[in-house]
Scaffold this motif. Sequence first.
Motif, mmCIF file in Angstrom:
data_model
loop_
_atom_site.group_PDB
_atom_site.id
_atom_site.type_symbol
_atom_site.label_atom_id
_atom_site.label_comp_id
_atom_site.label_asym_id
_atom_site.label_seq_id
_atom_site.Cartn_x
_atom_site.Cartn_y
_atom_site.Cartn_z
ATOM 1 N N ARG A 191 65.366 137.839 39.953
ATOM 2 C CA ARG A 191 66.691 138.100 39.516
ATOM 3 C C ARG A 191 67.380 136.887 39.218
ATOM 4 N N ASP A 207 70.908 145.988 33.801
ATOM 5 C CA ASP A 207 69.743 146.812 34.905
ATOM 6 C C ASP A 207 68.267 146.449 34.473
ATOM 7 N N TYR A 255 64.263 143.053 32.513
ATOM 8 C CA TYR A 255 65.922 143.432 32.486
ATOM 9 C C TYR A 255 66.275 143.640 31.285
#
Length: 267
Positions: A191, A207, A255
Amino acid sequence: MIQPVISLGISSKFRKILINLRNFSFFPIFRTLAVILIITSFSHFAVAQSNRPDSAQKTVQITASAVENVPANQINMMITLRHEHEDVAEAYAIHSRSEQFLAEKIQSLGLKSDQIRYQPVRIHPITQRDGSEMVRTDQTVTLTLNDFELYISLQQLLIEHGFRTFSASFSSDRVDAAAISALEKAVGRARELGEVIAKSAGMELGDIQSIEYGKIPASPYERTPSAAMAMDMSGGLISEFEQTIPVHQTVTIIYYLSASTRTNNER
């Protein structure tokens, strides 16, 4: 008489259809039902279009890894039962005696069933260097020992009774918990990297489209029988230097990316 036209926020194509229907001469109730049916069909079409994933939407793929080190509080000891003889029945009889001795010894140690793993005996012919034919038996038994001192004494006992082939590796009963912790770190790291890449490209991280991961537990090293005996008999390395086992986790996450909504000052 001029009838008012109520705007439903629909396209010009459907508006033309409604106007044409208004001019048709069939019964008003059928005309009303036709209008309702067309509007309902269009609503379902609009919802389907809004839920359909955008194949052209930008994505970024991130691969990240993390590792957790756990104390090596166990030893996996692999014992190989191997015998050779010219006669197949005699080879198996010798093997059975060794197997019985080992089974009795394992029972006396009080080991649990999940600490004992073994393979079935394999009997096969071999050809010696001089061309003679022999029969060989092979079988491996792996014991998970929590007591390092027991590992030392067990080796000595087995050697005294004709066992010659051993190998060992460190293990731990905390590997599963470490794998979860390492996975959490790997996902967090992915992330972070995604945020950096998206920000650098003037976009925002969205997302998750997909995620894959894998666990790779590893032992520091395996030892040959001679090295194991020399190390353990010295009483030095195992007692003085703690070993750890690295548990690796790697994740690959895709992502979605979207246009940045931040202002220049926020950037």
